[in-house]
Design a protein around this motif. Sequence first.
Motif, short mmCIF file in Angstrom:
data_model
loop_
_atom_site.label_atom_id
_atom_site.label_comp_id
_atom_site.label_asym_id
_atom_site.label_seq_id
_atom_site.Cartn_x
_atom_site.Cartn_y
_atom_site.Cartn_z
N UNK A 1 0.46 -1.31 -0.27
CA UNK A 1 0.05 0.03 0.40
C UNK A 1 0.35 1.54 -0.11
N UNK A 2 1.99 1.23 0.80
CA UNK A 2 2.48 2.17 0.83
C UNK A 2 3.76 1.99 -0.72
N UNK A 3 3.36 1.65 -1.50
CA UNK A 3 4.27 2.06 -2.87
C UNK A 3 3.18 2.47 -3.90
N UNK A 4 2.03 1.78 -3.63
CA UNK A 4 0.51 2.03 -4.48
C UNK A 4 0.27 2.99 -4.28
N UNK A 5 -0.66 3.28 -3.27
CA UNK A 5 -0.35 5.08 -2.99
C UNK A 5 0.31 6.45 -3.30
N UNK A 6 -0.53 7.28 -4.44
CA UNK A 6 1.12 8.16 -3.35
C UNK A 6 0.13 9.76 -3.75
N UNK A 7 0.86 10.43 -4.23
CA UNK A 7 0.34 12.07 -4.37
C UNK A 7 0.83 12.65 -6.38
N UNK A 8 -0.76 13.10 -7.25
CA UNK A 8 -0.17 13.60 -7.67
C UNK A 8 0.74 14.83 -7.85
N UNK A 9 2.53 15.48 -8.82
CA UNK A 9 2.54 16.02 -8.59
C UNK A 9 2.11 17.26 -9.36
N UNK A 10 0.90 17.18 -10.37
CA UNK A 10 0.43 18.44 -10.71
C UNK A 10 -0.78 18.99 -9.77
N UNK A 11 -1.50 17.92 -9.46
CA UNK A 11 -3.17 18.29 -8.41
C UNK A 11 -3.33 18.05 -7.24
N UNK A 12 -2.31 17.14 -6.90
CA UNK A 12 -2.27 17.06 -5.51
C UNK A 12 -2.59 15.99 -5.11
N UNK A 13 -3.67 15.77 -5.99
CA UNK A 13 -5.16 14.65 -5.08
C UNK A 13 -3.97 12.76 -5.57
N UNK A 14 -4.91 12.24 -5.43
CA UNK A 14 -4.33 10.51 -4.98
C UNK A 14 -3.70 10.73 -6.50
N UNK A 15 -2.99 9.19 -6.49
CA UNK A 15 -2.49 8.65 -7.26
C UNK A 15 -2.16 7.16 -7.09
N UNK A 16 -1.93 6.70 -8.28
CA UNK A 16 -1.78 5.17 -7.62
C UNK A 16 -0.20 5.39 -8.72
N UNK A 17 0.99 4.53 -8.36
CA UNK A 17 1.50 4.03 -8.83
C UNK A 17 2.00 3.28 -10.09
N UNK A 18 2.61 2.79 -10.93
CA UNK A 18 2.78 1.69 -11.76
C UNK A 18 3.37 1.03 -10.90
N UNK A 19 2.90 0.00 -11.62
CA UNK A 19 3.63 -1.44 -10.77
C UNK A 19 3.92 -2.59 -12.12
#
Length: 415
Positions: free
Chosen positions: A41-59
């Motif tokens: 979960x720590x890897x998967x969920x991050x923050x979008x650098x553009x809008x500051x919203x939630x983002x999901x990393x490429x696995x």
Amino acid sequence: MYCEGTPSCGIVAVPEAELPVRLPEDVEFRPGGESPLTTSATFLHTTCPKCGGPARRETDTLDTFVDSSWYYLRFLSAKDDTNAFDGALADQWLPIDQYIGGVEHAILHLLYARFITKVFADLGYLHFREPFRHLFTQGMITKGGVKMSKSKGNTVAPDYLIKRYGADTSRVYTLFIGPPEKDAEWSDAGIEGAFRFLNRYWRLIEPRMDLVAQAIVRASRAAVEQPIALASLGPKAAALYRTAHGALARATTDFAEFKFNTAIAAMMELINAISLDGQDDAAAITVDTDRGAAMGEALRLLTLMLAPVAPHVCEEVWQQARSKAGGAAVASMPATVFRQPLPAADPLALVADVELIVVQVNGKLRAKLELPANLDQAAVEREARENPRIQALLEGKEVQKVIYVPHKLVNIVAS
Ligand SMILES: [Zn+2]
């Protein structure tokens, strides 16, 4: 990463300043095609650098194909933490002489490996352009018609087989299951056959360890290529000697061509021949006789052929033969069967044991007979006269004399 904000920014790159993205350690490795990164979960969920919203990393970060495209370079210096690979070691050890793998590797992994190798060569890191010299693609083992695989849960655990039959049996069976380039269906009955074969070998050789010891000592001391001269053997000993060298020649060629199943078949035939020979007048087979020498040599050759396939039992035989030989003789025997190279087959023993005899009547060619090479003059003459065509020609005539040229010709002069 993929932005999960509303609205989404779509696919967004990690800003350069945040690189490198370190891989997490709280991952779970599960069978199946799913990337273990999806479990963190720590890897998967991050923050979008553009809008500051939630983002999901490429696995799907680095495909395993990338790794398998150059592992043969890395294996040479796996503990080097300063370089990806050591060019000097690569020059010394590579390219790989023989690649063995499933055919499914041929269109992906092997293609990528060749591509990466060529790139490294272009960049000057490697001095060869092909990573593998030869490719052998082996078939798959199926069970119930389905490919054996961990994900399908239909694998046969080697631990169980080794516990029940021993590692040698498991190896013999796997190598004997069929031509290695073809798929083969696993069979529990087949492994019983391999087990019987090795038991038969042991029962045959164990009471004849003195013959084997003698053969090994003779071979280690022989100044000439073959420790036994075929010409010195009587008919029965010569026949077994020929069979043993025939099996050796076949096994040698078959091993080189990955035909382990036919190499083992040749050994099985040799075991049959040794067993038949042993049943016939056993008292004549001792260390002092030519038949004992031939049997000892046949068992020695069999052990050397079998050793790569069934190493444990053959090493046991070798050690027992060594103690049987005892004393100074031990010094002339390699300490392990694996130090003893497979000898070359005796070319004399491979020549067909029949010869062509020309039969003439009054100097004219009338018949050609294929006869055993060891027949004496009387026997060859008898064969010639009993030939139906010759019989017909001689009818009503009286044989004046017979001219005999050994191994070549019988000329019957009749009027
Ligand atoms: Zn966004």
